[in-house]
Design a protein around this motif. Structure first.
Motif, PDB file in Angstrom:
ATOM      1  N   ASN A 129      -5.117  -0.295 -10.371  1.00 49.77           N
ATOM      2  CA  ASN A 129      -4.075   0.649 -10.814  1.00 49.77           C
ATOM      3  C   ASN A 129      -4.415   2.099 -10.471  1.00 49.77           C
ATOM      4  N   GLN A 130      -4.824   2.283  -9.212  1.00 46.18           N
ATOM      5  CA  GLN A 130      -5.092   3.624  -8.697  1.00 46.18           C
ATOM      6  C   GLN A 130      -4.187   3.853  -7.477  1.00 46.18           C
ATOM      7  N   PRO A 131      -2.856   3.973  -7.679  1.00 44.41           N
ATOM      8  CA  PRO A 131      -1.929   3.997  -6.543  1.00 44.41           C
ATOM      9  C   PRO A 131      -2.132   5.162  -5.584  1.00 44.41           C
ATOM     10  N   LYS A 132      -2.437   6.351  -6.088  1.00 37.86           N
ATOM     11  CA  LYS A 132      -2.607   7.497  -5.191  1.00 37.86           C
ATOM     12  C   LYS A 132      -3.803   7.304  -4.268  1.00 37.86           C
ATOM     13  N   ARG A 133      -4.901   6.826  -4.826  1.00 35.43           N
ATOM     14  CA  ARG A 133      -6.090   6.595  -4.004  1.00 35.43           C
ATOM     15  C   ARG A 133      -5.884   5.426  -3.046  1.00 35.43           C
ATOM     16  N   ALA A 134      -5.199   4.385  -3.525  1.00 34.83           N
ATOM     17  CA  ALA A 134      -4.932   3.238  -2.655  1.00 34.83           C
ATOM     18  C   ALA A 134      -4.042   3.643  -1.488  1.00 34.83           C
TER      19      ALA A 134
ATOM     20  N   PRO B 268       0.260  -0.613  12.755  1.00 33.96           N
ATOM     21  CA  PRO B 268       1.485  -0.701  11.942  1.00 33.96           C
ATOM     22  C   PRO B 268       1.965  -2.144  11.792  1.00 33.96           C
ATOM     23  N   SER B 269       2.470  -2.473  10.612  1.00 38.90           N
ATOM     24  CA  SER B 269       3.037  -3.804  10.379  1.00 38.90           C
ATOM     25  C   SER B 269       4.013  -3.725   9.221  1.00 38.90           C
ATOM     26  N   ALA B 270       4.901  -4.707   9.154  1.00 41.64           N
ATOM     27  CA  ALA B 270       5.882  -4.745   8.073  1.00 41.64           C
ATOM     28  C   ALA B 270       5.190  -4.941   6.722  1.00 41.64           C
ATOM     29  N   TYR B 271       4.125  -5.730   6.694  1.00 38.80           N
ATOM     30  CA  TYR B 271       3.404  -5.956   5.437  1.00 38.80           C
ATOM     31  C   TYR B 271       2.816  -4.649   4.901  1.00 38.80           C
ATOM     32  N   LEU B 272       2.201  -3.886   5.789  1.00 38.84           N
ATOM     33  CA  LEU B 272       1.629  -2.607   5.364  1.00 38.84           C
ATOM     34  C   LEU B 272       2.727  -1.635   4.944  1.00 38.84           C
ATOM     35  N   ALA B 273       3.859  -1.690   5.630  1.00 41.18           N
ATOM     36  CA  ALA B 273       4.986  -0.820   5.256  1.00 41.18           C
ATOM     37  C   ALA B 273       5.458  -1.136   3.839  1.00 41.18           C
ATOM     38  N   TYR B 274       5.430  -2.419   3.472  1.00 42.11           N
ATOM     39  CA  TYR B 274       5.832  -2.784   2.108  1.00 42.11           C
ATOM     40  C   TYR B 274       4.862  -2.198   1.090  1.00 42.11           C
ATOM     41  N   GLU B 275       3.568  -2.319   1.354  1.00 41.44           N
ATOM     42  CA  GLU B 275       2.574  -1.765   0.429  1.00 41.44           C
ATOM     43  C   GLU B 275       2.764  -0.250   0.290  1.00 41.44           C
ATOM     44  N   LEU B 276       2.999   0.412   1.409  1.00 39.07           N
ATOM     45  CA  LEU B 276       3.208   1.859   1.381  1.00 39.07           C
ATOM     46  C   LEU B 276       4.445   2.219   0.557  1.00 39.07           C
ATOM     47  N   ALA B 277       5.550   1.504   0.801  1.00 39.52           N
ATOM     48  CA  ALA B 277       6.789   1.795   0.074  1.00 39.52           C
ATOM     49  C   ALA B 277       6.602   1.568  -1.426  1.00 39.52           C
ATOM     50  N   ASP B 278       5.973   0.468  -1.776  1.00 42.39           N
ATOM     51  CA  ASP B 278       5.749   0.143  -3.186  1.00 42.39           C
ATOM     52  C   ASP B 278       4.907   1.220  -3.867  1.00 42.39           C
ATOM     53  N   LEU B 279       3.843   1.641  -3.215  1.00 40.94           N
ATOM     54  CA  LEU B 279       2.964   2.660  -3.797  1.00 40.94           C
ATOM     55  C   LEU B 279       3.648   4.029  -3.864  1.00 40.94           C
ATOM     56  N   LYS B 280       4.445   4.337  -2.869  1.00 38.22           N
ATOM     57  CA  LYS B 280       5.144   5.625  -2.880  1.00 38.22           C
ATOM     58  C   LYS B 280       6.189   5.682  -3.993  1.00 38.22           C
ATOM     59  N   ILE B 281       6.839   4.566  -4.272  1.00 37.70           N
ATOM     60  CA  ILE B 281       7.767   4.526  -5.410  1.00 37.70           C
ATOM     61  C   ILE B 281       6.999   4.790  -6.699  1.00 37.70           C
ATOM     62  N   GLN B 282       5.820   4.166  -6.822  1.00 41.31           N
ATOM     63  CA  GLN B 282       5.007   4.354  -8.030  1.00 41.31           C
ATOM     64  C   GLN B 282       4.562   5.802  -8.203  1.00 41.31           C
ATOM     65  N   THR B 283       4.334   6.485  -7.092  1.00 40.18           N
ATOM     66  CA  THR B 283       3.832   7.864  -7.164  1.00 40.18           C
ATOM     67  C   THR B 283       4.943   8.904  -7.051  1.00 40.18           C
ATOM     68  N   GLY B 284       6.200   8.448  -7.018  1.00 40.92           N
ATOM     69  CA  GLY B 284       7.326   9.377  -7.045  1.00 40.92           C
ATOM     70  C   GLY B 284       7.804   9.888  -5.694  1.00 40.92           C
ATOM     71  N   ASP B 285       7.281   9.335  -4.600  1.00 39.60           N
ATOM     72  CA  ASP B 285       7.706   9.768  -3.260  1.00 39.60           C
ATOM     73  C   ASP B 285       8.802   8.835  -2.758  1.00 39.60           C
ATOM     74  N   ASN B 286      10.007   9.000  -3.286  1.00 42.02           N
ATOM     75  CA  ASN B 286      11.096   8.087  -2.925  1.00 42.02           C
ATOM     76  C   ASN B 286      11.576   8.283  -1.487  1.00 42.02           C
TER      77      ASN B 286
END
Length: 231
Positions: free
Chosen positions: A105-110, A122-140
């Motif tokens: 549960n360290q989204p900014k560091r992750a 680059p990959s679609a899987y990594l893009a999903y992780e990035l999108a998910d973490l950015k939503i958690q950190t407020g970067d919509n």
């Protein structure tokens, strides 16, 4: 004469230590191979730890951290290789840091480590992780960019696992992206719930058994049905 004898004893002693270390390395290398064949995770960790003590190696440390991560021992994984962002980190080390920090549960560091992985390959899987973490950190806005990349690059055979139910399940990765798209649309404009629901409906059209998307749709519809001004 005494000096010659002393030197001879010291030489024999050092030779014995060197021989013993060499024997230990051979032993633990063989032990490591055997534990891998048997699928014994604790044995693999034990043997790699001994090998790292006897002959420290960045590659072995990365491998040990990866084994810890796969065994959901995320704190041990990070204690092995650290959490700092390093330009010379191997892809394996960056992956361990990204996944373990997210699990803890360290989204900014992750996020910074997932960004490094995406910049390298680059990959679609990594893009999903990035999108998910950015939503958690407020970067919509940033999440929206990653979601569009993911929708464009996700293939039908790509799956993503979810664990909010007692029994884990998989859905098509593209459906998972449409679910995130609905969340981002709601975050960006809470008055336009219909647009967010439409994106989640797209996710359910692709994968009707997508439980998390169903729950999100229900939550959005409940907000839409509340009288104006009611929280």
């Amino acid at each position: 004469m005494k000096k010659i004898v002393l030197v001879s004893i010291l030489f024999i002693g050092f030779s014995g230590v060197a021989q013993n270390k060499s024997d230990l390395l051979k032993h633990y290398e063989a032990f490591y191979k055997e534990m891998r064949l048997q699928g014994d995770v604790n044995g693999v960790i034990n043997s790699l730890t001994h090998l790292n003590v006897l002959a420290p190696s960045k590659e072995r440390k990365d491998t040990l951290a990866f084994v810890y991560m796969n065994n959901k021992q995320h704190m041990q994984a990070l204690n092995t290789i650290g959490i700092e962002k390093k330009a010379d980190d191997s892809n394996l080390a960056v992956q361990v840091k990204a996944v373990s920090l997210k699990a803890l549960n360290q989204p900014k560091r992750a996020l910074e480590h997932f960004e490094t992985l995406f910049s390298r390959t680059p990959s679609a899987y990594l893009a999903y992780e990035l999108a998910d973490l950015k939503i958690q950190t407020g970067d919509n806005a940033g999440a929206a960019t990653d979601i569009e990349y993911g929708i464009a690059n996700a293939k039908d055979d790509m799956k993503y696992a979810f664990y909010e139910r007692q029994q884990p399940y998989e859905v098509q990765l593209k459906a998972a992206f449409y679910h995130l798209k609905g969340l981002v649309e709601y975050n960006q404009d809470k008055e336009n719930i219909d647009s967010a629901i439409a994106s989640i409906d797209e996710a359910l059209k692709i994968d009707p058994n997508f439980n998390l998307a169903s729950l999100s749709k229900q939550a959005l519809e409940s907000r839409k049905d509340k009288p104006e001004g009611q929280k």
